[in-house]
Design a protein around this motif. Structure first.
Motif, mmCIF file in Angstrom:
data_model
loop_
_atom_site.group_PDB
_atom_site.id
_atom_site.type_symbol
_atom_site.label_atom_id
_atom_site.label_comp_id
_atom_site.label_asym_id
_atom_site.label_seq_id
_atom_site.Cartn_x
_atom_site.Cartn_y
_atom_site.Cartn_z
ATOM 1 N N UNK A 59 0.809 -1.238 -0.031
ATOM 2 C CA UNK A 59 0.131 0.123 0.101
ATOM 3 C C UNK A 59 0.860 1.200 0.145
ATOM 4 N N UNK A 60 1.905 1.273 0.823
ATOM 5 C CA UNK A 60 2.776 2.226 1.008
ATOM 6 C C UNK A 60 3.593 2.725 -0.538
ATOM 7 N N UNK A 88 5.826 11.246 -2.075
ATOM 8 C CA UNK A 88 7.291 11.256 -1.343
ATOM 9 C C UNK A 88 7.909 10.047 -0.909
ATOM 10 N N UNK A 89 7.353 8.904 -1.018
ATOM 11 C CA UNK A 89 7.882 7.733 -0.915
ATOM 12 C C UNK A 89 8.857 7.417 -1.619
ATOM 13 N N UNK A 123 1.830 12.835 6.354
ATOM 14 C CA UNK A 123 0.565 12.963 5.557
ATOM 15 C C UNK A 123 0.284 11.582 5.127
ATOM 16 N N UNK A 124 1.187 10.718 4.712
ATOM 17 C CA UNK A 124 0.660 9.265 4.052
ATOM 18 C C UNK A 124 0.180 8.614 5.442
ATOM 19 N N UNK A 125 0.789 8.562 6.493
ATOM 20 C CA UNK A 125 0.689 7.716 7.610
ATOM 21 C C UNK A 125 -0.754 8.193 8.456
ATOM 22 N N UNK A 181 -3.580 3.661 7.555
ATOM 23 C CA UNK A 181 -4.028 3.573 9.081
ATOM 24 C C UNK A 181 -4.693 2.027 8.893
ATOM 25 N N UNK A 182 -5.296 1.803 8.001
ATOM 26 C CA UNK A 182 -6.367 0.421 7.902
ATOM 27 C C UNK A 182 -5.607 -0.697 8.051
ATOM 28 N N UNK A 183 -4.436 -0.352 7.145
ATOM 29 C CA UNK A 183 -3.301 -1.630 7.070
ATOM 30 C C UNK A 183 -2.346 -1.658 8.063
ATOM 31 N N UNK A 184 -2.158 -0.494 8.652
ATOM 32 C CA UNK A 184 -1.076 -0.258 9.782
ATOM 33 C C UNK A 184 -1.830 -1.110 11.221
ATOM 34 N N UNK A 185 -3.208 -0.778 11.302
ATOM 35 C CA UNK A 185 -4.014 -1.371 12.416
ATOM 36 C C UNK A 185 -3.946 -3.010 12.330
#
Length: 134
Positions: free
Chosen positions: A39-40, A50-51, A99-101, A107-111
């Motif tokens: 996703x990132x 910016x990644x 901004x991305x995070x 947020x859905x994937x990180x959670x």
């Protein structure tokens, strides 16, 4: 997916330490971690997002006494919080990272990953030097 990455001078590096809950193995988080990284890469990987690139490492238990100053912890010393995994990402700016995070998609994937964790923390660094053998 496993290609070398080139890191441009002047970028920022974010170092995310991931401490898995007791009993959670790498195999338990591989899919969730891969989806989050994808996703990132696919959502924020342009000039606007910016990644630049990233890497994931698992803690392997070795400690460099040669690269440590003072009393280097031995492999049995758990007072040094090393985490089970680290996620290293490179960004054009810290603001773009933040901004991305803050974005719903990330947020859905990180959670999903965080559900397997006791703790995570992410610290940022500005690049001062880089080089390769001549």
């Amino acid at each position: 997916m496993f290609e070398p990455i080139q890191i441009p001078f002047g970028c920022v590096m974010l170092f995310n330490v991931v401490d898995l809950k007791p009993g959670v193995k790498m195999e338990d988080v591989e899919l969730v971690l891969g989806e989050m990284c994808n996703v990132v890469k696919n959502t924020y990987g342009d000039d606007k997002g910016g990644f630049i690139g990233g890497q994931v490492f698992k803690y392997s238990g070795f400690v460099s006494k040669e690269g440590s100053v003072g009393a280097a912890p031995d492999d049995e010393d758990k007072s040094m919080k090393q985490g089970d995994l680290v996620i290293v990402t490179y960004w054009k700016s810290f603001d773009q990272h933040e901004k991305s995070h803050a974005d719903k998609v990330f947020k859905e994937k990180f959670s999903e990953l965080a559900a397997f964790c006791d703790d995570t923390y992410e610290v940022g660094y500005e690049m001062l030097w880089q080089g390769v053998p001549e």
